[in-house]
Design a protein around this motif. Structure first.
Motif, PDB file in Angstrom:
ATOM      1  N   THR A 196      22.134  44.418 -38.881  1.00 26.46           N
ATOM      2  CA  THR A 196      21.337  43.757 -39.911  1.00 26.46           C
ATOM      3  C   THR A 196      20.588  44.788 -40.743  1.00 26.46           C
ATOM      4  N   TYR A 197      20.643  44.610 -42.059  1.00 27.70           N
ATOM      5  CA  TYR A 197      19.948  45.491 -43.003  1.00 27.70           C
ATOM      6  C   TYR A 197      19.051  44.620 -43.887  1.00 27.70           C
ATOM      7  N   LEU A 198      17.755  44.834 -43.805  1.00 29.19           N
ATOM      8  CA  LEU A 198      16.787  44.103 -44.624  1.00 29.19           C
ATOM      9  C   LEU A 198      16.215  45.043 -45.681  1.00 29.19           C
ATOM     10  N   THR A 199      16.276  44.621 -46.929  1.00 28.88           N
ATOM     11  CA  THR A 199      15.722  45.427 -48.014  1.00 28.88           C
ATOM     12  C   THR A 199      14.558  44.688 -48.645  1.00 28.88           C
ATOM     13  N   ILE A 200      13.392  45.321 -48.659  1.00 28.38           N
ATOM     14  CA  ILE A 200      12.193  44.749 -49.253  1.00 28.38           C
ATOM     15  C   ILE A 200      11.895  45.513 -50.538  1.00 28.38           C
ATOM     16  N   ARG A 252       9.000  42.469 -36.667  1.00 26.69           N
ATOM     17  CA  ARG A 252       8.954  41.596 -35.492  1.00 26.69           C
ATOM     18  C   ARG A 252      10.241  40.795 -35.335  1.00 26.69           C
ATOM     19  N   LYS A 253      10.877  40.427 -36.466  1.00 26.25           N
ATOM     20  CA  LYS A 253      12.125  39.653 -36.401  1.00 26.25           C
ATOM     21  C   LYS A 253      13.274  40.488 -35.841  1.00 26.25           C
ATOM     22  N   LEU A 254      13.235  41.789 -36.112  1.00 23.89           N
ATOM     23  CA  LEU A 254      14.345  42.661 -35.703  1.00 23.89           C
ATOM     24  C   LEU A 254      14.132  43.302 -34.339  1.00 23.89           C
ATOM     25  N   ALA A 255      12.887  43.429 -33.898  1.00 21.49           N
ATOM     26  CA  ALA A 255      12.641  44.164 -32.650  1.00 21.49           C
ATOM     27  C   ALA A 255      11.402  43.648 -31.950  1.00 21.49           C
ATOM     28  N   SER A 256      11.432  43.749 -30.634  1.00 18.39           N
ATOM     29  CA  SER A 256      10.289  43.375 -29.813  1.00 18.39           C
ATOM     30  C   SER A 256      10.184  44.372 -28.666  1.00 18.39           C
TER      31      SER A 256
END
Length: 327
Positions: free
Chosen positions: A59-63, A88-92
């Motif tokens: 998954t790649y999220l770009t802000i 938080r959505k990608l890692a815990s």
């Protein structure tokens, strides 16, 4: 000769449609009206998608938060909150190692070390205030390191981090690095998150051993900001204007038609063929890069702290962090 970019969103833009036509890749975009932040999520689902995108599966999220330098402290706080939520959505994890990649003395490459300068590390609190202190204050154990670059240490970053990970045993590594973009409009105002790890220096053709779950033994979350763009890419952005100018000249009429008929990759290869023998592989950075990197270093460090402090005791945790600063 491929267009140099570390951003998955720019790889997606190479395709003529909205991204949905790429097999093995899913795309989702949304705009947070109140926060004035655009987010693009690119998921590479299988090997076919990875091959098409030239990226690892994940998954790649770009802000994108343009005008960061003009919108003030409130906007930077909103950006930090948004970034924390996406982390938080990608890692815990309860034990986090933050790695500031890059060279503090080279401004476009100094993002990672600057994040570590602002980050409040907490791993040592257990030793200072007793076992259970972090848990009672809703905080994760956060440690950090700036491993430097090979020219400074003579060692691969991956070699250094393997020893640190073996000794400190984090549950998650967050690697912060400067990236290369395809578009000048994304420099210093775009943050990419990915759960695939990172290959330091890949955007400028300086390949190093990857920092991934496979190499380090723990999940690696990569946080990157583009700070440079290749000179050839900037020239390519002016192709349309150049084509019009060529078509207007008697001696160059028809040349513009040839250029406009080339695929983007072919245009880029031609430009590099002309530029690099004369000037070498040049990369360009904005004149205010010092200010942008400093602002983003503060935003990312705050986002990491927020992401790993549980919501109810956040106030108490902040007080504990402040107490730790003066201890």
């Amino acid at each position: 000769m491929e267009l140099r970019t570390d951003l998955a969103v720019e790889e997606k833009e190479r395709f003529p449609g909205d991204g949905g036509e790429i097999k093995g890749v899913s795309l989702r975009e949304w705009y947070h009206q109140e926060r004035q932040i655009k987010i693009t999520e690119v998921k590479i689902l299988n090997e076919k998608g990875a091959k098409a995108m030239g990226k690892e599966m994940g998954t790649y999220l770009t802000i994108e938060a343009r005008g960061l330098d003009q919108k003030g402290e409130d906007f930077r706080q909103r950006l930090a909150d948004e970034l924390a939520g996406q982390i938080r959505k990608l890692a815990s994890a309860k034990k986090v190692l933050v790695v500031g990649l890059g060279n503090l003395y080279v401004t476009p490459d100094s993002l990672g070390p600057r994040v570590l300068q602002h980050l409040h590390v907490t791993r040592h609190y257990e030793g200072q205030y007793g076992a259970g202190f972090l848990q009672s204050h809703g905080m994760a154990s956060i440690s950090g390191i700036t491993p430097g670059v090979m020219a400074q240490t003579g060692m691969e970053t991956a070699e250094i981090l393997k020893g640190v990970v073996d000794e400190t045993k984090p549950e998650l590594v967050i690697a912060i690095d400067a990236l290369a973009a395809r578009s000048v409009h994304r420099l210093g105002c775009t943050i990419q998150l990915s759960d695939t790890g990172i290959r330091p220096g890949s955007g400028v053709g300086n390949h190093r051993s990857g920092l991934t779950k496979e190499t380090l033994g723990v999940p690696v979350l990569a946080v990157g900001v583009p700070t440079v763009v290749g000179a050839a890419a900037i020239v390519q952005d002016t192709i349309e204007a150049m084509v019009k100018a060529l078509e207007m000249g008697k001696g160059t009429k028809g040349t513009g038609q040839y250029l406009s008929g080339l695929e983007p990759e072919e245009q880029y290869a031609l430009i590099r063929e002309l530029l690099e023998p004369e000037f070498g592989p040049m990369f360009v950075t904005p004149p205010d890069i010092e200010e942008r990197v400093e602002q983003l270093g503060q935003v990312i460090s705050e986002a990491i702290e927020l992401a790993f402090v549980s919501e109810p005791p956040k106030k108490a945790a902040a007080e504990a962090l402040k107490k730790g600063e003066t201890a």
